[in-house]
Design a protein around this motif. Sequence first.
Motif, short mmCIF file in Angstrom:
data_model
loop_
_atom_site.label_atom_id
_atom_site.label_comp_id
_atom_site.label_asym_id
_atom_site.label_seq_id
_atom_site.Cartn_x
_atom_site.Cartn_y
_atom_site.Cartn_z
N ARG A 1 0.82 -1.21 0.00
CA ARG A 1 0.00 0.00 0.00
C ARG A 1 0.86 1.27 0.00
NH1 ARG A 1 -1.95 -1.15 6.16
NH2 ARG A 1 -0.15 -0.28 7.23
N SER A 2 0.31 2.32 -0.56
CA SER A 2 0.98 3.62 -0.50
C SER A 2 0.39 4.44 0.64
CB SER A 2 0.83 4.35 -1.83
OG SER A 2 -0.53 4.57 -2.13
N GLU A 3 1.18 5.37 1.15
CA GLU A 3 0.78 6.16 2.30
C GLU A 3 1.07 7.63 2.05
OE1 GLU A 3 2.86 4.76 5.71
OE2 GLU A 3 2.13 2.68 5.53
N ILE A 4 0.16 8.48 2.52
CA ILE A 4 0.37 9.92 2.53
C ILE A 4 0.16 10.39 3.97
CG2 ILE A 4 -0.36 12.18 1.65
CD1 ILE A 4 -1.55 10.71 -0.78
N ARG A 5 1.20 10.92 4.58
CA ARG A 5 1.10 11.40 5.95
C ARG A 5 0.71 12.88 5.97
NH1 ARG A 5 3.33 7.93 9.69
NH2 ARG A 5 4.47 6.18 8.79
N ARG A 6 -0.18 13.24 6.86
CA ARG A 6 -0.53 14.64 7.03
C ARG A 6 0.69 15.43 7.47
NH1 ARG A 6 -5.88 16.30 8.14
NH2 ARG A 6 -4.99 17.73 9.68
N PRO A 7 0.90 16.61 6.93
CA PRO A 7 2.07 17.41 7.33
C PRO A 7 2.11 17.73 8.82
CG PRO A 7 1.13 18.28 5.31
CD PRO A 7 0.17 17.24 5.82
N ASP A 8 0.92 17.81 9.45
CA ASP A 8 0.90 18.12 10.89
C ASP A 8 1.10 16.89 11.75
OD1 ASP A 8 -1.50 16.78 10.62
OD2 ASP A 8 -2.77 18.49 11.13
N GLY A 9 1.28 15.70 11.11
CA GLY A 9 1.52 14.48 11.86
C GLY A 9 0.30 13.88 12.52
N GLY B 1 -2.38 12.45 11.13
CA GLY B 1 -3.11 11.39 10.46
C GLY B 1 -2.39 10.90 9.23
N ILE B 2 -3.04 9.97 8.54
CA ILE B 2 -2.42 9.32 7.39
C ILE B 2 -3.51 8.84 6.45
CG2 ILE B 2 -2.38 7.05 8.50
CD1 ILE B 2 0.42 6.65 7.27
N LYS C 1 -9.15 0.38 -2.10
CA LYS C 1 -9.63 0.85 -0.81
C LYS C 1 -8.85 2.10 -0.42
CE LYS C 1 -9.95 -0.26 4.07
NZ LYS C 1 -9.74 -1.29 5.09
N LEU C 2 -9.57 3.12 0.00
CA LEU C 2 -8.97 4.32 0.55
C LEU C 2 -9.39 4.42 2.01
CD1 LEU C 2 -9.58 6.94 -2.28
CD2 LEU C 2 -7.39 5.95 -1.61
N ILE C 3 -8.42 4.64 2.89
CA ILE C 3 -8.72 4.82 4.30
C ILE C 3 -7.90 5.98 4.82
CG2 ILE C 3 -7.05 3.01 4.92
CD1 ILE C 3 -8.87 2.45 7.37
N ALA C 4 -8.55 6.88 5.51
CA ALA C 4 -7.90 8.06 6.05
C ALA C 4 -8.11 8.12 7.56
CB ALA C 4 -8.44 9.33 5.39
N THR C 5 -7.07 8.51 8.27
CA THR C 5 -7.17 8.66 9.72
C THR C 5 -6.77 10.08 10.12
OG1 THR C 5 -4.89 8.01 10.23
CG2 THR C 5 -6.50 6.24 9.99
N ARG C 6 -7.41 10.55 11.17
CA ARG C 6 -7.02 11.81 11.79
C ARG C 6 -7.25 11.67 13.27
NH1 ARG C 6 -9.26 17.98 10.62
NH2 ARG C 6 -7.71 19.04 11.93
N GLY C 7 -6.15 11.54 14.02
CA GLY C 7 -6.28 11.22 15.44
C GLY C 7 -6.97 9.88 15.59
N PRO C 8 -7.95 9.78 16.48
CA PRO C 8 -8.66 8.50 16.66
C PRO C 8 -9.72 8.24 15.59
CG PRO C 8 -9.52 10.14 18.17
CD PRO C 8 -8.37 10.79 17.47
#
Length: 320
Positions: free
Chosen positions: A39-47, A49-50, A66-73
């Motif tokens: 899988r490829s990953e893009i990390r948020r610049p502020d750290g 989420g991903i 499949k696309l899945i994005a996280t931000r904190g919990p």
Amino acid sequence: MKLLSETELRRVLTPAMAVESSRRAFIALSRGEMLVPVRSEIRRPDGAGIVFAMPGYLPGRVFGLKLIATRGPASTAMVLLFDSESLAPLGLLSADFLTDWRTAGGIAAATELLARPEARRHVVFGAGRLAGPCARLIAHVRPGIETLIIGRTPSRAEDLAAALRAEGLPAEAATDPARVAEADIVTTVTSADRPVFPGAALRPGVHVNLGGAFRPEAREADDDLARRGLFWCDSLEACLARAGDLVQPLAGGALPRSRVLGEIGAALAGGLRGRQAAAEITVFKSLGNAAQDICLAEDALALPGLLAPSFDPRGRFAAG
């Protein structure tokens, strides 16, 4: 093209479907019948989420993303599926519940194969969104098992244990990681980046599922487990590259490469050994794989009687 909501997926997905779909996905992946790049990953610049992009291709049947994005919990996910021959879009599925169910289904399939038949005590580390599905699906493959939820927040652990008891599943809650010594089966589904239990405390014959840490710098298991365990992976390539539970002890020398036996799909298909002795400590590392998402999405779209609407890409929207 069918559109499946969270509500519809919660209605139609069953424990048996989740376990069998992951079993089928693992076997197809290990046989080379399904093509799944790392899988490829893009990390948020502020750290905070991903974003993961997870494609997969099952020749002659389907391909999808499949696309899945996280931000904190918080997190959100979708799966888009196409017919591999006609290229017609088949479905767009909301995938938060699907992700939880496929992860737990894969862990349950590995547990059914590797845990001792007499296992009666399941210790779950974590009380978040994956803990309940894992407890329920392992109880599905091992009826009558007792579950102990160990969480950092006593109220969350007790709330989950109470919910399981209300469903007729024996369960209790605790906060002491040393109670892992009671376990026949251990499942970790935490957000921790450091080991959550003492590997030296495990009894011989335990089966361990590591389902939380998904980055090279994060791990849930310590070097004592690495020294004692025999390891199977959902995807060997992905785990050797991304799973801190393997990357770190391999680099440090606690885990000899010879003790990473291969992929769970090969063991499920009978081409790779599973448990061979009652005293072995077996370990399944689950990073989560697009093969699972795509197979479960395909199975869900094939179910009769869906209430989902359908979408014609040329502009029409209708029930059906």
